[in-house]
Enzyme design. Sequence first.
Site, short mmCIF file in Angstrom:
data_model
loop_
_atom_site.label_atom_id
_atom_site.label_comp_id
_atom_site.label_asym_id
_atom_site.label_seq_id
_atom_site.Cartn_x
_atom_site.Cartn_y
_atom_site.Cartn_z
N GLU A 167 0.80 -1.23 0.00
CA GLU A 167 0.00 0.00 0.00
C GLU A 167 0.83 1.28 0.00
OE1 GLU A 167 -2.71 -0.31 3.30
OE2 GLU A 167 -3.80 -1.98 2.39
N ASN A 208 2.10 -5.23 -3.18
CA ASN A 208 0.69 -5.54 -2.89
C ASN A 208 -0.09 -4.25 -2.60
OD1 ASN A 208 -1.29 -7.69 -2.23
ND2 ASN A 208 -1.19 -6.89 -0.14
N GLU A 272 -6.20 -10.66 -1.12
CA GLU A 272 -7.01 -10.40 0.09
C GLU A 272 -8.49 -10.32 -0.26
OE1 GLU A 272 -5.52 -7.10 2.40
OE2 GLU A 272 -3.44 -7.56 1.93
N ASP A 274 -12.25 -10.21 -0.57
CA ASP A 274 -13.51 -10.31 0.16
C ASP A 274 -14.49 -9.35 -0.52
OD1 ASP A 274 -12.54 -7.89 1.23
OD2 ASP A 274 -12.50 -8.61 3.30
C1 XIL Z 1 -6.35 -6.03 8.46
C2 XIL Z 1 -6.73 -7.19 9.36
O1 XIL Z 1 -7.69 -7.97 8.69
C3 XIL Z 1 -7.28 -6.68 10.66
O2 XIL Z 1 -7.47 -7.76 11.57
C4 XIL Z 1 -6.33 -5.66 11.29
O3 XIL Z 1 -6.93 -5.10 12.43
C5 XIL Z 1 -6.00 -4.57 10.29
O4 XIL Z 1 -5.48 -5.14 9.11
N1 XIL Z 1 -5.00 -4.44 3.79
C6 XIL Z 1 -4.04 -5.30 4.24
C7 XIL Z 1 -4.29 -6.17 5.42
O5 XIL Z 1 -2.98 -5.43 3.59
O6 XIL Z 1 -3.14 -6.41 6.16
C8 XIL Z 1 -5.37 -5.59 6.30
O7 XIL Z 1 -5.67 -6.54 7.33
C9 XIL Z 1 -6.58 -5.26 5.49
C10 XIL Z 1 -6.27 -4.22 4.44
#
Ligand code: XIL
Length: 340
Positions: A167, A208, A272, A274
């Site tokens: 990010e 990423n 990731e 969802d």
């Molecule tokens: C999130 C986790 O799911 C949470 O449990 C935590 O509190 C915060 O981070 N982008 C990412 C992940 O790269 O690491 C993040 O994960 C969600 C957004």
Amino acid sequence: MFNDHLARGARGRVRAAFATAAAAGLAVAAALTFTNNAQAADTLGASAAESGRYFGAAVVPNHLGESGYVDTLNAEFNSIVAENVMKWDATEPNRGQFNFSGGDQLVAHAQANGMEVRGHTLVWHAQQPGWVQGLTGDDLRQAMLDHIAGVAGHYAGDISSWDVVNEAFEWDGSRRQSNLQQQLGDGWIEEAFWAADQADPNAKLCYNDYGTDAINAKSTAIYDMVADFLARGVPIDCVGFQSHLSTGADLSTYQANLQRFADLGVDVEITELDVGGSGSAQAEVYRTVTEACMAVDRCTGITVWGITDKYSWRSDETPLLFDGDYQKKEAYSAVLAALN
Ligand code: XIL
């Protein structure tokens, strides 16, 4: 021991296809037993393995004691990523003092069950321990390099691909104004990749990010960075597309976007996934993303950001493939069908 199964990638980096290759071999053998045609497998992992891909989930070690959680993980997935326990705050809570307990637990679980492990994440503006936030200049640079050496070094040989940097771009394609960017300047991303390459020469090294689900200013800035890295020999192997989505998402250029990165010469991974929503609308988004990955040769796998809605970071939006009772949702069936 995993090294026996590794194959050399194009730029000399060992491509970690160990668990996938083994599972694919089993799936192919099983298919041949039953029919001359491809046999549709009936789990996410086995179905993905039929095309040499993985299907993974973000995992929290503390939930592994819950039978529904661990049974679903073991039955359906052939890759694991740590939802939190491999981040900087978890792995180096004090400078130079590393804590690998949670990550080691996940690696052991994965290896005992024939799963790959993605590494997430070495350098990120968020979830930094407090001691990092106050550092400046070369002190921060050294802390970043030491962190990468410590964590990627510890897990060397166990990780299929690392999210080396997470990010680092804004929506408009500019660099995110984090402490890393402000203190270290533009070169910090490639410095991180060089350090990761040195610490773990076998893992694939990924950039990423989120909001990169279309051909847009942000994904184009990342595309330009990857092209520049490849042209100058900076070690990068893959780009992760987080794909935190909702039912309204415009996915009209999703596949074309993955393909343009693949055409540059890197693997792409959905890291990731969802999808906020429910029912058919949610299932359609999952189907579109899975079909896009299947259509891109260098899309090596998909990770969903959790197993059950009840433990999702977006729990209110019920974004995952299994409900709170570990029942398969409509989205699950859509993904399974697309994998097959
Ligand atoms: C999130 C986790 O799911 C949470 O449990 C935590 O509190 C915060 O981070 N982008 C990412 C992940 O790269 O690491 C993040 O994960 C969600 C957004």
